[in-house]
Write a protein that holds these residues in place. Structure first.
Motif, short mmCIF file in Angstrom:
data_model
loop_
_atom_site.label_atom_id
_atom_site.label_comp_id
_atom_site.label_asym_id
_atom_site.label_seq_id
_atom_site.Cartn_x
_atom_site.Cartn_y
_atom_site.Cartn_z
N GLU A 77 5.52 73.70 173.16
CA GLU A 77 4.59 72.31 173.06
C GLU A 77 3.19 72.59 173.30
OE1 GLU A 77 7.09 70.46 175.97
OE2 GLU A 77 8.45 69.71 174.61
N ARG A 78 3.10 73.52 174.19
CA ARG A 78 1.44 73.91 174.56
C ARG A 78 0.93 74.66 173.15
NH1 ARG A 78 0.13 77.24 178.09
NH2 ARG A 78 2.04 78.12 178.64
N ALA A 79 1.74 75.18 172.52
CA ALA A 79 1.23 75.96 171.25
C ALA A 79 0.98 74.79 170.05
CB ALA A 79 2.14 76.78 170.79
N PHE A 80 1.80 73.94 169.94
CA PHE A 80 1.69 72.74 169.15
C PHE A 80 0.46 72.05 169.36
CE2 PHE A 80 2.87 68.54 167.45
CZ PHE A 80 2.69 68.67 166.26
N LEU A 81 0.22 71.91 170.69
CA LEU A 81 -1.03 70.91 171.04
C LEU A 81 -2.39 71.77 170.87
CD1 LEU A 81 0.08 69.39 174.27
CD2 LEU A 81 -0.41 68.23 172.32
N SER A 82 -2.08 73.08 170.63
CA SER A 82 -3.41 73.84 170.17
C SER A 82 -3.45 74.36 168.97
CB SER A 82 -3.92 74.87 171.51
OG SER A 82 -2.63 75.72 171.33
N LYS A 83 -2.52 74.28 168.22
CA LYS A 83 -2.51 75.02 167.00
C LYS A 83 -3.12 74.40 165.95
CE LYS A 83 1.72 73.52 164.76
NZ LYS A 83 3.15 73.51 164.44
N PRO A 84 -3.80 75.10 164.98
CA PRO A 84 -4.35 74.36 163.68
C PRO A 84 -3.29 73.43 162.87
CG PRO A 84 -4.49 76.51 163.64
CD PRO A 84 -3.75 76.57 164.78
N PRO A 85 -3.88 72.45 162.38
CA PRO A 85 -2.86 71.63 161.68
C PRO A 85 -2.48 72.61 160.20
CG PRO A 85 -4.88 70.58 161.59
CD PRO A 85 -4.88 71.69 162.64
N PRO A 86 -1.21 72.00 159.62
CA PRO A 86 -0.78 72.84 158.37
C PRO A 86 -1.99 72.57 157.19
CG PRO A 86 0.57 70.95 158.71
CD PRO A 86 -0.35 71.07 160.17
N LYS A 87 -1.78 73.35 156.32
CA LYS A 87 -2.86 73.14 155.05
C LYS A 87 -2.54 71.70 154.48
CE LYS A 87 -2.73 77.80 153.62
NZ LYS A 87 -2.88 78.41 154.84
N PRO A 88 -3.93 70.85 154.45
CA PRO A 88 -3.72 69.66 154.19
C PRO A 88 -3.70 69.11 152.63
CG PRO A 88 -5.83 70.40 155.29
CD PRO A 88 -5.20 71.59 155.04
N LEU A 89 -3.97 69.99 151.65
CA LEU A 89 -3.90 69.57 150.43
C LEU A 89 -3.23 70.92 149.50
CD1 LEU A 89 -7.36 68.39 149.62
CD2 LEU A 89 -5.27 67.01 149.85
N ILE A 90 -2.83 70.60 148.61
CA ILE A 90 -2.10 71.80 147.65
C ILE A 90 -3.24 72.35 146.76
CG2 ILE A 90 0.40 71.11 147.54
CD1 ILE A 90 -0.45 69.82 144.77
N SER A 91 -4.35 71.46 146.61
CA SER A 91 -5.49 72.15 145.77
C SER A 91 -6.64 71.22 146.07
CB SER A 91 -5.32 72.00 144.34
OG SER A 91 -4.99 70.89 143.72
N ALA A 92 -7.71 71.95 146.18
CA ALA A 92 -9.01 71.29 146.80
C ALA A 92 -9.99 70.56 145.54
CB ALA A 92 -9.90 72.10 147.65
N ASP A 93 -9.07 69.59 144.79
CA ASP A 93 -9.78 69.00 143.59
C ASP A 93 -8.78 67.50 143.53
OD1 ASP A 93 -7.14 69.73 143.06
OD2 ASP A 93 -7.63 71.22 141.29
N ILE A 94 -9.17 67.09 142.36
CA ILE A 94 -8.57 65.45 142.31
C ILE A 94 -7.06 65.71 142.22
CG2 ILE A 94 -8.22 63.89 140.42
CD1 ILE A 94 -11.35 63.35 141.63
N ALA A 95 -6.63 66.64 141.60
CA ALA A 95 -5.04 66.62 141.53
C ALA A 95 -4.37 66.74 142.88
CB ALA A 95 -4.61 67.87 140.68
#
Ligand code: CNA
Length: 390
Positions: A77-95
């Protein structure tokens, strides 16, 4: 926040620096003193779309039990509170952004826009060399063309402003596809707020509800005397502007539409919605702005860590100059930590998407990818309302 002028006035000269991190420090001693920055992270996770509904409910229940002293936090739980979130997008573009919206993760979209969204309507922006309004002001031999929006200069000589106002006065222009795309987001129930810097009020003509729009730099909808403060109707100012006269108050001073000049305070609605809306934002779309004017430009650093941001613009703006540090532990944190700079220069970036080109093309591409392409074209082609209110 470091992006705010202390007096909350518009300042075109402040270019945003890197924001301080909002990440949580893990305690070295393994105690449950996880610190107030971890509470911020918890709040952010609960408010954002990063964690699933189930994860959020579980996290909240356990955290409340921890807070009330009924249990301690596990290492995970402590790790969850401090870990970076998962990758937000599948590609950094319109798609990638379209996929994110289609997956249902974007429910509270904030749009931030500037003069570039109105350029195809025939209203020049400020800064584009050769066509921008500042370029057209050369005949006034101003020391700096931004002086036309300086309140001190206006008191001395309001003529350049009045001439400029004539060129972008509401009522002469048709909204662009970019405006209609914002309305489409609203009609699909996804628009949390549209923060516009524009003063042409094309948002109203496009049918974006007023309560969804924050006119961050004011508008022509009201006007006041710069000396005695007497209020004047927009019709009074409009008549003067189109007969090439100055709108003069009965006290002898000049009347100014309530658009925000450099050195003036932004409307209260800007600060209210900045605080209320940005923690809820799960997708930020930034269109047609050079992000040169503070405090507006700093808003891009107010979304939660890892919340995807899409820039649609003719040029790349507000990009972090260098790739993130090579340190393996730090790199993920750095990558998705929110700052008021975009991470376009990071080859691994899956958070900040870029469409470089005209706004209308960008929104059409996004609408097509969402299956809304025809809806957008039909909306754009429909006749304008008879009497849109400013
Ligand atoms: P700006 O500084 O002139 O920047 C405009 C940005 O838009 C630039 O980065 C351009 O490259 C880009 N751009 C121009 N045309 C397009 C296009 N067709 N598609 C995509 N991108 C494009 O203007 P900002 O809005 O950033 O600056 C803030 C000022 C501008 C605000 O205070 C406004 O009040 C003011 N302004 C408003 C209007 C209007 O209401 N239409 C017009 C001119 C200036």
């Amino acid at each position: 926040m470091s992006d705010m002028n202390t007096d909350n006035t518009v300042d075109p000269n402040i270019v945003e620096e890197e924001q301080p991190a909002m990440d949580a420090e893990e305690p070295d001693d393994g105690s449950d003193d996880i610190g107030s920055d971890a509470l911020d992270r918890l709040q952010m996770l609960l408010d954002s779309a990063i964690a699933s509904e189930e994860e959020r409910a579980q996290l909240l229940t356990r955290f409340l039990a921890f807070m009330s002293g009924r249990r301690t936090l596990t290492y995970e739980e402590r790790a969850f509170l401090s870990k970076p979130p998962p990758k937000p997008l599948i590609s950094a573009d319109i798609a990638g952004v379209a996929e994110y919206i289609r997956s249902g993760r974007a429910k509270n979209i904030i749009v931030m826009c500037g003069a570039g969204i109105s350029v195809s309507a025939g209203i020049p922006d400020f800064r584009t060399p050769g066509t921008g309004l500042y370029y057209n002001l050369q005949k006034y031999n101003l020391e700096d063309p931004q002086m036309v929006f300086s309140i001190d200069y206006f008191r001395q000589d309001p003529k350049p402003f009045y001439e400029l106002a004539k060129g972008l006065y509401p009522g002469q222009f048709h909204p662009t596809k970019a405006h209609y795309f914002v309305r489409l987001l609203h009609e699909h129930g996804l628009l949390l707020r549209d923060f516009t810097q524009n003063i042409d009020t094309l948002e109203c003509i496009a049918g974006i509800p007023k309560e969804k729009t924050v006119f961050s730099h004011g508008s022509f909808a009201s006007a006041h005397c710069v000396s005695c403060g007497k209020e004047y109707t927009p019709e009074f100012v409009r008549k003067k502007v189109f007969s090439d006269e100055l709108a003069v108050c009965e006290c002898g001073a000049c009347v100014k539409p309530d658009i925000v000049f450099f050195g003036e305070k932004l409307p209260d609605a800007f600060f209210h919605h900045m605080v209320e809306d940005f923690p809820k934002c799960d997708l930020l779309i930034v269109m047609g702005t050079s992000l040169q004017v503070q405090p507006f430009a700093g808003l891009i650093g107010r979304v939660g860590d890892g919340v995807p941001r899409l820039l649609i613009n003719m040029e790349v703006v507000a990009a972090k100059p260098v790739p993130p540090p090579a340190d393996a532990d730090e790199v993920e944190r750095y990558r998705y930590r929110t700052s008021s700079k975009f991470a376009f220069n990071d080859p691994e970036n899956l958070r900040d998407a870029l469409f470089m080109g005209p706004c209308d093309d960008g929104v059409q591409a996004l609408a097509d990818a969402l299956g809304w392409g025809k809806e957008l074209q039909d909306m754009f082609g429909a006749p304008l309302p008879e009497n849109p209110s400013l």
